[in-house]
Design a protein around this motif. Sequence first.
Motif, PDB file in Angstrom:
ATOM      1  N   GLN A 110       0.832  -1.207   0.000  1.00 24.10           N
ATOM      2  CA  GLN A 110       0.000   0.000   0.000  1.00 24.10           C
ATOM      3  C   GLN A 110       0.865   1.254   0.000  1.00 24.10           C
ATOM      4  N   HIS A 114      -8.706   3.946  -3.472  1.00 23.87           N
ATOM      5  CA  HIS A 114      -8.883   2.617  -4.054  1.00 23.87           C
ATOM      6  C   HIS A 114      -7.858   1.643  -3.491  1.00 23.87           C
ATOM      7  N   THR A 115      -6.614   2.104  -3.353  1.00 18.99           N
ATOM      8  CA  THR A 115      -5.576   1.261  -2.753  1.00 18.99           C
ATOM      9  C   THR A 115      -5.905   0.949  -1.296  1.00 18.99           C
ATOM     10  N   ASP A 168      -8.539  -1.657  -1.166  1.00 20.14           N
ATOM     11  CA  ASP A 168      -7.936  -2.949  -1.498  1.00 20.14           C
ATOM     12  C   ASP A 168      -7.206  -3.529  -0.292  1.00 20.14           C
ATOM     13  N   ASN A 189      -4.403  -9.094  -5.802  1.00 20.28           N
ATOM     14  CA  ASN A 189      -4.606  -8.268  -6.994  1.00 20.28           C
ATOM     15  C   ASN A 189      -3.297  -7.804  -7.612  1.00 20.28           C
ATOM     16  N   GLN A 213      -9.774  -4.647   2.395  1.00 13.66           N
ATOM     17  CA  GLN A 213     -10.438  -5.897   2.018  1.00 13.66           C
ATOM     18  C   GLN A 213      -9.522  -7.106   2.174  1.00 13.66           C
ATOM     19  N   THR A 229      -7.251  -7.880  -0.135  1.00 13.01           N
ATOM     20  CA  THR A 229      -7.039  -8.425  -1.477  1.00 13.01           C
ATOM     21  C   THR A 229      -5.886  -7.742  -2.203  1.00 13.01           C
ATOM     22  N   ILE A 230      -5.115  -6.921  -1.509  1.00 17.63           N
ATOM     23  CA  ILE A 230      -4.089  -6.126  -2.184  1.00 17.63           C
ATOM     24  C   ILE A 230      -2.952  -7.000  -2.707  1.00 17.63           C
TER      25      ILE A 230
END
Length: 392
Positions: A52, A367-368, A371, A380, A374, A376-377
């Motif tokens: 991130q 958005h990051t 992610d 993804n 969640q 899911t970073i």
Amino acid sequence: SPQYDSSILFNANIPLLRGLIWNEAWTNVKVSNLGYGISRENFRARVMDLVQQIQGRYWNLIAAKEQVRVATSSFETAEALLRQSQIQYEVGVVSKVDVVQSEAGVASRDFDLIVASNREENTQDQLIDAVLGPYLTASSSLEFMPTTNPDDFENFSPGEVDRAVALAFERRPELRAAEEQIQRRDIQLRFAKNQWLPQLDFVGSVGYVGRDGRANPQCVNPRTGGACPQLASPGSFPDSYDDYFSGDGSLNYSVQAVVSVPLGNTTARKRLSQAELELRRSKTQQRRLEQTIILDIRKAVRTLNAAYRGIGAAERSRVAAAEQLRAEEIRLEYGESTPFEVLLKERDLVSAESQWITAVQTYRNAHTALDREQGTILENNGIHIEDVAPLR
């Protein structure tokens, strides 16, 4: 005399209450396995934070480059206006004041370009340091060239918040670590309860005993009063275990139960109370973490949607500012305006451009952040912890 003794015994000591299953060694193994799992989940969370951070610096670099583009365009516009003012002054259309105003506009925009370029270089170094680390030296000439289109974005439906929360509850490593911590505390509680019980052990042994040698010459037979009978040949140590499985009386066995009840058992009771409190605290921390995740996801979604709407508003403002600047430049050509008015309109356009860049940067960072919230970073971005998890 001499006498040779030999024996083979098998002993068993089985706890029936304290330590039957929840013994210290087994508990330590279970707790250590869960501790290893917690460490892996903490490592996964740390990697997520780093990804991130790197993505945030990447989008900061794109924003800084866009600011340089806007500053460069503004500087070129001011230079063109200065050249036009000088020509008009030479033919007597405008006064010297208008030329000076144009020169001031060029100087101001040159300063803005210097500041934007410096900020872009600093952002570049921050990203290089985060990604390449030691490759950033005092004389380094490395440079990242972003390839992502900043105009590529989409809105996030508010109805997907529930799905985002469900994904977070399933994939967030912090929650997995919290669940394993609860299991760890539960095992410690079970062990503490077991240690509070009295000690009751089954102790048993079975085996064979052998003896051989020469009778003592001074031995007196208690029945006859004479000397003890002598063996035909003196025995040896190997002779003592020849008749283990066939001789009379060689089989030996014992069975017993050992009970131990500490007076008061204060230490065990205190440790049991401590284990119960630690388990309750771990469960409370898990519920607090779940609530924090919900709050963070709602915040990220709200910021994302606000930035999306802000991009649209900034785009309309940018189009309007560009149209106003074009109209003011046409008026200047016909002598109905001044360079100062054109510079003001151009400044409005620069402000609108900066607002649009900031809105896009905020959207990307939100958005990051979503992610990351969640969990899911890594997925993804094609990062697999399992590839580096085994100890080397």
